[in-house]
Design an enzyme around this catalytic site. Sequence first.
Site, PDB file in Angstrom:
ATOM      1  N   THR A  96       0.982  -1.150   0.077  1.00 48.41           N
ATOM      2  CA  THR A  96      -0.090  -0.040   0.114  1.00 48.41           C
ATOM      3  C   THR A  96       0.918   1.228   0.121  1.00 48.41           C
ATOM      4  OG1 THR A  96      -1.831  -1.175   1.276  1.00 48.41           O
ATOM      5  CG2 THR A  96      -1.948   1.200   1.296  1.00 48.41           C
ATOM      6  N   LYS A 172      -7.796   1.301  -2.402  1.00 46.93           N
ATOM      7  CA  LYS A 172      -7.358   1.036  -0.988  1.00 46.93           C
ATOM      8  C   LYS A 172      -7.218   2.165  -0.042  1.00 46.93           C
ATOM      9  CE  LYS A 172      -5.313  -1.722   1.997  1.00 46.93           C
ATOM     10  NZ  LYS A 172      -3.923  -2.152   1.876  1.00 46.93           N
ATOM     11  N   LYS A 241       0.541   4.452   8.497  1.00 52.19           N
ATOM     12  CA  LYS A 241       0.903   5.070   7.446  1.00 52.19           C
ATOM     13  C   LYS A 241      -0.100   4.887   6.212  1.00 52.19           C
ATOM     14  CE  LYS A 241       2.302   1.596   4.386  1.00 52.19           C
ATOM     15  NZ  LYS A 241       1.673   0.946   3.596  1.00 52.19           N
TER      16      LYS A 241
END
Length: 295
Positions: A96, A172, A241
């Site tokens: 990601t 995502k 993150k």
Amino acid sequence: MTRTGVIGLGDMGLSMARNLVDAGFDAYGFDLREERRCLFAESGGMAVGSVAELGRSVDIVFLMVLNGAQVLDILNGSDGLLESMAPGSTVVVSATIKPREVEEAAALCENAGLRLLDSPVSGGQSGAATGTLSMMVAGPPGLLEEHRDVFAAVGGNVMEVGDRAGQGQTVKAVLQAVIGTTFAGIFEALVLGEQAGVDGRVVRKVLEASHVGSPLLSNTVELVQGRRFVGTGSNAATMHKDLTITMDLALESGVTMFATGAAMQLMQATLHSFPGEDNWAAVKVLERLAGVEDG
């Protein structure tokens, strides 16, 4: 048979690589840590000593690393994949990272004659271990179908979400907003019930029986009430993150996200208060604020 590889043999990457082995693929793996390479070799995979060696050995490689800087270094660094992989090979960014970072990676690959699929995943360590990850795939039309058998070995729900790099990471980021705010809401509810004197077993029973009941909720409540804050495969640093990426995208898109911003800040407080621990440690931040002793 397609020759496959995984770079980044952490909790999720190692499980993905093992699933490729179990599916009968020639599977190569690389990680900077020797002990992770040894674990992969013990599972029947072919552990190699460098990115370049892996690049020369495979037709398709999954990059399951921490961030965009690592993805770009693996591609463009000294002895990187751009130099070592044969033209026409496929790079899958399953980490990601920021949409603009994967767009840059795709441009580098195209210039080198490689193809790229932007394919972040969801499902955590358990999904990786069981080969049931949800995979959000974006890239050139037809490329996913060409590698459908490889993706089936690691993902249980492989979804084509776009035809260009960046779209997978964008989807995502949207998903992580929902997951992050859901975590925060569950944590707050559990602390409220605890402080108000409600038996934790009752709280869990009611939540699971209600409209908010889900595997995500059940797993979260089980880990929090079991006080399992490390070694669950869902580190708070990773969630922080991911939520930072979501908030960066919100800023670029002109979207206000109050709840997601609060969830990100809760994870940031968790990192500072309980470094190295998993998502569920965020409940201890809320307990401290409520005057509950750490347990």
